[in-house]
Design an enzyme around this catalytic site. Structure first.
Site, PDB file in Angstrom:
ATOM      1  N   GLY A 160     -53.882 -61.643  12.978  1.00 54.11           N
ATOM      2  CA  GLY A 160     -52.670 -61.440  13.777  1.00 54.11           C
ATOM      3  C   GLY A 160     -53.044 -60.779  15.097  1.00 54.11           C
ATOM      4  O   GLY A 160     -54.191 -60.843  15.547  1.00 54.11           O
ATOM      5  N   ILE A 242     -58.115 -51.295   8.022  1.00 52.40           N
ATOM      6  CA  ILE A 242     -57.071 -50.530   8.729  1.00 52.40           C
ATOM      7  C   ILE A 242     -55.708 -51.175   8.481  1.00 52.40           C
ATOM      8  O   ILE A 242     -54.752 -50.893   9.201  1.00 52.40           O
ATOM      9  CB  ILE A 242     -57.340 -50.430  10.254  1.00 52.40           C
ATOM     10  CG1 ILE A 242     -57.454 -51.826  10.892  1.00 52.40           C
ATOM     11  CG2 ILE A 242     -58.567 -49.600  10.540  1.00 52.40           C
ATOM     12  CD1 ILE A 242     -57.344 -51.795  12.409  1.00 52.40           C
ATOM     13  N   ARG A 244     -53.702 -52.115   5.031  1.00 56.39           N
ATOM     14  CA  ARG A 244     -52.913 -51.411   4.032  1.00 56.39           C
ATOM     15  C   ARG A 244     -53.786 -51.159   2.822  1.00 56.39           C
ATOM     16  O   ARG A 244     -54.643 -51.993   2.475  1.00 56.39           O
ATOM     17  CB  ARG A 244     -51.705 -52.258   3.576  1.00 56.39           C
ATOM     18  CG  ARG A 244     -50.514 -52.223   4.501  1.00 56.39           C
ATOM     19  CD  ARG A 244     -49.830 -50.854   4.510  1.00 56.39           C
ATOM     20  NE  ARG A 244     -48.668 -50.825   5.377  1.00 56.39           N
ATOM     21  CZ  ARG A 244     -48.683 -50.457   6.672  1.00 56.39           C
ATOM     22  NH1 ARG A 244     -49.807 -50.089   7.246  1.00 56.39           N
ATOM     23  NH2 ARG A 244     -47.561 -50.443   7.380  1.00 56.39           N
ATOM     24  N   GLU A 273     -51.870 -44.003  -1.250  1.00 57.21           N
ATOM     25  CA  GLU A 273     -52.042 -42.880  -0.322  1.00 57.21           C
ATOM     26  C   GLU A 273     -50.776 -42.018  -0.281  1.00 57.21           C
ATOM     27  O   GLU A 273     -49.682 -42.548  -0.506  1.00 57.21           O
ATOM     28  CB  GLU A 273     -52.415 -43.385   1.087  1.00 57.21           C
ATOM     29  CG  GLU A 273     -51.360 -44.253   1.744  1.00 57.21           C
ATOM     30  CD  GLU A 273     -51.838 -44.884   3.045  1.00 57.21           C
ATOM     31  OE1 GLU A 273     -52.932 -45.456   3.090  1.00 57.21           O
ATOM     32  OE2 GLU A 273     -51.072 -44.802   4.023  1.00 57.21           O
ATOM     33  N   HIS A 291     -54.937 -42.678   7.599  1.00 61.12           N
ATOM     34  CA  HIS A 291     -53.940 -43.623   8.134  1.00 61.12           C
ATOM     35  C   HIS A 291     -53.519 -43.232   9.564  1.00 61.12           C
ATOM     36  O   HIS A 291     -52.349 -42.957   9.826  1.00 61.12           O
ATOM     37  CB  HIS A 291     -52.719 -43.691   7.201  1.00 61.12           C
ATOM     38  CG  HIS A 291     -51.928 -44.974   7.371  1.00 61.12           C
ATOM     39  ND1 HIS A 291     -51.279 -45.606   6.335  1.00 61.12           N
ATOM     40  CD2 HIS A 291     -51.679 -45.738   8.462  1.00 61.12           C
ATOM     41  CE1 HIS A 291     -50.660 -46.680   6.776  1.00 61.12           C
ATOM     42  NE2 HIS A 291     -50.898 -46.784   8.076  1.00 61.12           N
TER      43      HIS A 291
END
Ligand code: DGY
Length: 332
Positions: A160, A242, A244, A273, A291
């Site tokens: 993406g 990076i 999910r 998390e 995150h």
């Protein structure tokens, strides 16, 4: 909370920039959480009673049960590009608009992904821990040797906007060969802009020197990287996530790192998390960050502003800027 005010009632579920909150308070009746208290799903449901809209930050689950218990809710505006915290089909079925915060974080997140990949390949965290522990006594020829970024093969799973940003950095900035796999292939112009070549997933895993994961999380992408996929990778390869947590099987990854099946990993996201799989905390060859890929003040402010703008636009016009679902008749 009930009120006689005719203003739409909004819940802002986490602390946000005061200046963005002030814009919402000028137009809506707002219940906020500037103390950033931890709310359970039950707390969130209770606070949403009588609310017309909510600003979420990505960690708050908008489930079918919650929607059923909050029938007045009309819009959920996420301050995140990912929206796997939303049950989108349930929202659509109930006529609840969902929005996310794309584009404003693309370049910042791509910067971070590239930095994490470099830190992983060049063993920056591991060597820093060594230095801080007072273990550095003298130079040696093979001390913390990592692997090169320049000229290496960059593999991207999930191409993406952020994946394309990382590809551009690798291709134009570091002379990397870029290969990618995605649900759908990019058009030729975009591929050329990223210098990227489409390959199947097995080829991607087998050929990448540095694999970066950017898939959206869904039931289909759950554990897209597990023991079988790790076994296809080069022993010298690195893996950076990076996207999910849950895309990677963290236990299988910790095992692959410990056994030398792959060289190193950089992880900004984790399944469950803020809990981190205990095995990942004890392997040395992994860089762990909490995150923070989109965490620059400018970008976080832009994300909050976009979420707020979606709420403002929705209640003023019935339209939103960045929808994640399409509704028939809009409820205002
Ligand atoms: C996003 O925007 O999806 C980032 O992961 C921050 O939550």
């Amino acid at each position: 909370m009930t009120s006689s005010s005719s203003k739409p009632r909004i819940l802002v579920s986490r602390a946000i920039f005061p200046e963005v909150l002030a814009q919402l308070e000028a137009v809506f009746e707002v219940e906020h959480n500037q103390a950033d208290a931890v709310w359970s799903a039950q707390d969130l449901t209770a606070r949403l009673q009588g609310k017309d809209g909510v600003l979420t930050t990505g960690g708050e689950r908008i489930s079918a049960e919650l929607l059923q218990a909050c029938p007045q809710l009309k819009i959920c505006a996420n301050m995140a590009v990912g929206f796997n915290n939303f049950d989108v089909p349930a929202m659509t079925a109930r006529g609840v608009q969902g929005t996310n915060a794309p584009d404003v974080l693309t370049e910042t997140t791509a910067d971070f992904g590239f930095a994490l990949m470099m830190a992983t390949a060049r063993r920056m965290a591991e060597s820093e821990h060594f230095l801080r522990a007072g273990l550095w006594k003298r130079w040696s020829y093979d001390m913390f040797c990592g692997s090169d970024i320049h000229g290496a093969t960059l593999g991207i799973l999930g191409m993406g906007r952020i994946g394309q940003g990382i590809a551009r950095r690798g291709f134009h900035g570091f002379g990397m060969k870029v290969i990618y796999h995605n649900r759908s292939r990019l058009d030729a112009g975009l591929e050329a802009a990223c210098g990227a070549q489409y390959v199947d997933k097995s080829t991607l895993l087998a050929q990448a020197d540095h694999l970066v994961l950017l898939l959206p999380y869904s039931a289909e992408s759950h554990h897209s990287i597990g023991a079988a996929e790790l076994a296809l990778m080069k022993p010298t390869a690195t893996l950076t996530n990076i996207a999910r947590g849950g895309i990677v099987d963290d236990a299988a990854l910790a095992h692959a790192l410990r056994s030398g099946q792959i060289a190193a990993a950089g992880l900004d996201v984790f399944e469950g998390e803020p809990q981190v799989h205990p095995d990942l905390l004890t392997v040395p060859n992994v860089v762990l960050t909490p995150h923070i890929a989109s965490a620059t003040l400018n970008t976080r402010r832009a994300m909050a502003q976009l979420a707020a703008d979606n709420l403002l636009r929705f209640f003023a016009t019935g339209e939103v800027l960045t929808p994640v679902n399409t509704l028939g008749a809009v409820r205002r």
